[in-house]
Enzyme design. Structure first.
Site, PDB file in Angstrom:
ATOM      1  N   TYR A  59     -10.396  34.065  -2.964  1.00 28.81           N
ATOM      2  CA  TYR A  59     -10.986  35.254  -2.365  1.00 28.81           C
ATOM      3  C   TYR A  59     -12.508  35.131  -2.350  1.00 28.81           C
ATOM      4  O   TYR A  59     -13.152  35.073  -3.400  1.00 28.81           O
ATOM      5  CB  TYR A  59     -10.575  36.510  -3.111  1.00 28.81           C
ATOM      6  CG  TYR A  59      -9.098  36.830  -3.071  1.00 28.81           C
ATOM      7  CD1 TYR A  59      -8.259  36.289  -2.091  1.00 28.81           C
ATOM      8  CD2 TYR A  59      -8.513  37.675  -4.011  1.00 28.81           C
ATOM      9  CE1 TYR A  59      -6.907  36.578  -2.061  1.00 28.81           C
ATOM     10  CE2 TYR A  59      -7.163  37.972  -3.985  1.00 28.81           C
ATOM     11  CZ  TYR A  59      -6.365  37.419  -3.011  1.00 28.81           C
ATOM     12  OH  TYR A  59      -5.012  37.700  -2.978  1.00 28.81           O
ATOM     13  N   SER A  60     -13.052  35.095  -1.148  1.00 24.77           N
ATOM     14  CA  SER A  60     -14.503  34.945  -0.946  1.00 24.77           C
ATOM     15  C   SER A  60     -15.050  33.740  -1.694  1.00 24.77           C
ATOM     16  O   SER A  60     -16.156  33.783  -2.243  1.00 24.77           O
ATOM     17  CB  SER A  60     -15.234  36.226  -1.359  1.00 24.77           C
ATOM     18  OG  SER A  60     -14.830  37.310  -0.556  1.00 24.77           O
TER      19      SER A  60
END
Length: 326
Positions: A59-60
């Site tokens: 995530y990111s």
């Protein structure tokens, strides 16, 4: 807030899990919040009794794990929080930068712990099935992560039921750590996991922690049948278009809205209440980019639907192809 055991373990988790995917400084997601903006949302969840938090290394590109660690440390002691993260997606260049090989798992857990600023995670999950790595290699590596004290439990996410059974069998015959949870794609629009995976989890005492309980906001009304996009995320999230593109999906969305109107409640509360009432479900993973999203989730935990309402919500469903395994 109610608390339940995660599957057949003694680990106690809130009936709602806060998904941390939308948080992280310098995220490449248009709808993501930096840590300052995320702080009041996470605080509202904690004040509402949430003790369970889910993120992933991908995530990111790790920013979510960094934010998760920083935000939670300011609100809870380590013993109070239950932190879950995931491994599989590519995180570094080269052939071994992703997957579920021993090489990648051993490097990925250390990198996740460094980003989180923690000595261990409570639940270490494989994000997807790795068809290139023997499952025995994966399960032994995960067992060694647990034995090293870097994870308390292990879990899995979207895959076929036969794959999950194969993994559990490999662990069982070799006396390795077994998965205690499954994170499937499951909501009112997509219910294919009711056929095999969820019955298997119920039978085997495995906790079910669904992802996308609101169909990435579709069940909350973030897009229309006419193709309109009503939020930043709905206009910049092509994965949603991949998952929810059947015209009949909006029959379900409209039915949720009808039941919500009759109860004078937001559609999000109705959709979450339905999922919380499904057999085997431990804790839906709820994403939030506004405090109101958390408030709806907390309120949904108290909503009890009648048998007639449940039947009305389920009636428009039509079968889907398998979605979310890759």
């Amino acid at each position: 807030m109610q608390y339940v055991n995660l599957g057949s373990t003694g680990l106690r988790v809130s009936r709602l899990c806060l998904g941390m995917m939308s948080f992280g400084n310098d995220s490449d997601r248009a709808w993501a919040l930096d840590e300052e903006a995320a702080a009041p949302i996470v605080r509202a969840a904690v004040e509402g009794g949430v003790n369970f938090f889910d993120t992933a290394d991908t995530y990111s590109h790790g920013a979510s794990e960094v934010a998760t660690g920083r935000l939670l440390r300011s609100l809870l002691s380590r013993d109070e929080m239950v932190v879950a993260t995931k491994v599989y997606m590519p995180m570094t260049p080269g052939e071994n930068g992703g997957g579920l090989s021993r090489k990648h798992i051993m490097s990925a857990i250390d990198a996740s712990l460094q980003r989180l600023g923690m000595d261990y995670v409570d639940l270490y999950q494989i994000h997807r099935w790795d068809g290139r790595t023997p499952i025995e290699e994966t399960m032994e590596a995960l067992h060694d992560v647990v034995r090293a004290g870097k994870a308390r439990y292990i879990g899995a996410s979207s895959m076929f039921a036969w794959q999950f059974a194969k993994a559990q069998h490999a662990a069982g015959v070799n006396h390795w750590t077994r998965f205690v949870s499954m994170q499937p794609h499951y909501n009112l629009i997509y219910r294919e996991e009711e056929r095999e995976m969820i019955p298997q989890c119920i039978d085997q005492g495995v906790g079910v922690i669904p992802w996308s309980p609101l169909a990435r906001g579709v069940l909350a009304g973030n897009r229309g049948r006419d193709g309109s996009r009503r939020t930043t995320r709905s206009g910049t999230d092509p994965f949603t278009d991949h998952l929810y593109d059947q015209p009949t999906d909006f029959d379900v969305v409209e039915r949720v809205a009808e039941v919500a109107t009759a109860r004078d409640l937001p559609p999000a509360q109705i959709a979450l209440a339905w999922l919380l009432g499904r057999p085997g479900v431990t804790a839906p993973i709820v994403g939030a980019t506004k405090r109101s999203h958390v408030e709806d989730a907390l309120a949904a935990e108290q909503v009890v639907l009648s048998g007639e309402e449940v039947a009305r919500l389920e009636e428009p469903y039509v079968p889907h192809p398998v979605l979310g395994h890759v």
